[in-house]
Design a protein around this motif. Sequence first.
Motif, PDB file in Angstrom:
ATOM      1  N   THR A 180       0.855  -1.186   0.000  1.00 15.58           N
ATOM      2  CA  THR A 180       0.000   0.000   0.000  1.00 15.58           C
ATOM      3  C   THR A 180       0.892   1.237   0.000  1.00 15.58           C
ATOM      4  O   THR A 180       2.134   1.124   0.056  1.00 15.58           O
ATOM      5  CB  THR A 180      -0.910   0.031   1.244  1.00 15.58           C
ATOM      6  OG1 THR A 180      -0.087   0.201   2.420  1.00 15.58           O
ATOM      7  CG2 THR A 180      -1.709  -1.264   1.382  1.00 15.58           C
ATOM      8  N   ALA A 181       0.274   2.389  -0.004  1.00  9.63           N
ATOM      9  CA  ALA A 181       1.049   3.630   0.071  1.00  9.63           C
ATOM     10  C   ALA A 181       1.842   3.684   1.368  1.00  9.63           C
ATOM     11  O   ALA A 181       2.947   4.234   1.416  1.00  9.63           O
ATOM     12  CB  ALA A 181       0.114   4.828  -0.033  1.00  9.63           C
ATOM     13  N   ASP A 182       1.301   3.093   2.434  1.00  8.50           N
ATOM     14  CA  ASP A 182       1.978   3.119   3.738  1.00  8.50           C
ATOM     15  C   ASP A 182       3.100   2.098   3.842  1.00  8.50           C
ATOM     16  O   ASP A 182       4.038   2.282   4.623  1.00  8.50           O
ATOM     17  CB  ASP A 182       0.964   2.865   4.860  1.00  8.50           C
ATOM     18  CG  ASP A 182      -0.034   3.997   5.020  1.00  8.50           C
ATOM     19  OD1 ASP A 182       0.337   5.152   4.709  1.00  8.50           O
ATOM     20  OD2 ASP A 182      -1.172   3.728   5.422  1.00  8.50           O
ATOM     21  N   THR A 183       3.005   1.003   3.088  1.00 12.02           N
ATOM     22  CA  THR A 183       4.025  -0.045   3.212  1.00 12.02           C
ATOM     23  C   THR A 183       5.048  -0.035   2.075  1.00 12.02           C
ATOM     24  O   THR A 183       6.017  -0.796   2.126  1.00 12.02           O
ATOM     25  CB  THR A 183       3.366  -1.441   3.262  1.00 12.02           C
ATOM     26  OG1 THR A 183       2.627  -1.660   2.048  1.00 12.02           O
ATOM     27  CG2 THR A 183       2.435  -1.566   4.453  1.00 12.02           C
ATOM     28  N   LYS A 184       4.852   0.783   1.062  1.00  8.32           N
ATOM     29  CA  LYS A 184       5.827   0.844  -0.037  1.00  8.32           C
ATOM     30  C   LYS A 184       7.195   1.225   0.519  1.00  8.32           C
ATOM     31  O   LYS A 184       7.334   2.158   1.307  1.00  8.32           O
ATOM     32  CB  LYS A 184       5.381   1.853  -1.093  1.00  8.32           C
ATOM     33  CG  LYS A 184       6.323   1.897  -2.308  1.00  8.32           C
ATOM     34  CD  LYS A 184       5.759   2.779  -3.401  1.00  8.32           C
ATOM     35  CE  LYS A 184       6.725   2.897  -4.570  1.00  8.32           C
ATOM     36  NZ  LYS A 184       7.041   1.587  -5.166  1.00  8.32           N
ATOM     37  N   ARG A 236      15.683   2.017   7.508  1.00 14.93           N
ATOM     38  CA  ARG A 236      15.231   0.884   8.327  1.00 14.93           C
ATOM     39  C   ARG A 236      16.229  -0.257   8.268  1.00 14.93           C
ATOM     40  O   ARG A 236      16.480  -0.935   9.273  1.00 14.93           O
ATOM     41  CB  ARG A 236      13.849   0.436   7.870  1.00 14.93           C
ATOM     42  CG  ARG A 236      13.276  -0.688   8.726  1.00 14.93           C
ATOM     43  CD  ARG A 236      11.772  -0.678   8.749  1.00 14.93           C
ATOM     44  NE  ARG A 236      11.248   0.373   9.616  1.00 14.93           N
ATOM     45  CZ  ARG A 236      10.362   1.277   9.222  1.00 14.93           C
ATOM     46  NH1 ARG A 236       9.928   1.273   7.978  1.00 14.93           N
ATOM     47  NH2 ARG A 236       9.920   2.184  10.066  1.00 14.93           N
ATOM     48  N   LEU A 286       8.855  -0.235   2.723  1.00 15.67           N
ATOM     49  CA  LEU A 286       8.859  -0.394   4.184  1.00 15.67           C
ATOM     50  C   LEU A 286      10.284  -0.624   4.678  1.00 15.67           C
ATOM     51  O   LEU A 286      10.688  -0.122   5.721  1.00 15.67           O
ATOM     52  CB  LEU A 286       7.968  -1.579   4.563  1.00 15.67           C
ATOM     53  CG  LEU A 286       7.812  -1.897   6.049  1.00 15.67           C
ATOM     54  CD1 LEU A 286       7.067  -0.767   6.755  1.00 15.67           C
ATOM     55  CD2 LEU A 286       7.067  -3.219   6.232  1.00 15.67           C
TER      56      LEU A 286
END
Length: 390
Positions: free
Chosen positions: A204-208, A215, A210
């Motif tokens: 999703t837009a939030d997990t692209k 990180r 990640l």
Amino acid sequence: MFKIQTLNKIATCGLDRLPRDNFESATEIVNPDGILVRSADMHKLDLPSSVLAIARAGAGVNNIPLPTCTERGIVVFNTPGANANGVKEMVIAAMLLSSRKLFEGITWAQGLKGQDAIPEQVEKGKAQFVGPEIQGKTLGVIGLGAIGVLVANAASALGMRVLGLDPFISVEAAWRLSHNVIKAPGLDTLVAEADYITIHVPLTADTKNLFNAERIARMKKGARILNFSRSGLVDNAAVKAALASGHLDGYVCDFPEEELLGVPKVLPTPHLGASTPESEDNCAIMAAEQLREYLERGNISNSVNFPTCEMAPTGKTRITVANRNVPNVISSLTSLLGSIGLNIEDMLNKNRGEVAYNIIDVSGDVTPETIAHLKSVEGVIAVRVIPNCN
């Protein structure tokens, strides 16, 4: 008779779940009521107005135009969990492959063909393929859906310390999760402690990306990433840089891309996570059964764009209504039915975000005029009538 179009080869055991006396299925079919699909790209297809539902024999639905389907009231199903065991086994195999350097060792050994003193060369050369055991190591599992839970439980049974993270874990998944799995307080903690990280979340837009450079830098030196979900979850450039510097010791990805091929310590598998006959059969059966239940009874389960909505049939006429999730739609529908003398025997309303779905069982015949009146209610997207629903 319901007409089902198959856009890919669907396992026979799945098609057998559609009784021949009420269903016709074929790859070329005019005005289908439903579509069964696996990987075919549907974004450029001109969907006939007859289509009521699409069932994807698999988990991902990136190949289906969801916004268009939702606007038209087309229910889209997937089959979460049907291929979970196949993916779980691939993840466990990936940990062993990357740890014990099995692929590199096998490739090297095959290169000895035709040479002299092969046993002696093997004894001399095997030291370059030394790798750690997984027992006692820490595995971080991001996403505890059907696949993540199986991976976590299997890793725990193999003697690993398992950290799990999923702020949206379902009650059903929580019941299946081993009590040995430790709930990670947050992503940063999991990343810092894990020797291996396996990702099981949607793109999703939030997990692209990640796992980007920042990180990855927080991970243990020598840790490994396993990605059997989607390629966009991991920044390929960041992984390559971390492998080159020695910060990461391996990346296994089920989605080969040009920039990853030939990179040392990258093991790209050709999207084999669910490539087992068992997974294909399970997905086909589940997709066909969900499609049949919707077409025959109007019940929805495992839809990606409409709410779960299931009501036992009463033998009465069943009306299903898809609508925008806005005020006054329900009152307008019930008032209209009452005004023309249709008694509501049972009713269920569920919503999901901006859309809602209703199952209404009524006594009496529903005329074409009634259907037209229902469709004219502001906010209604689609109306369907199932006579004598049993």
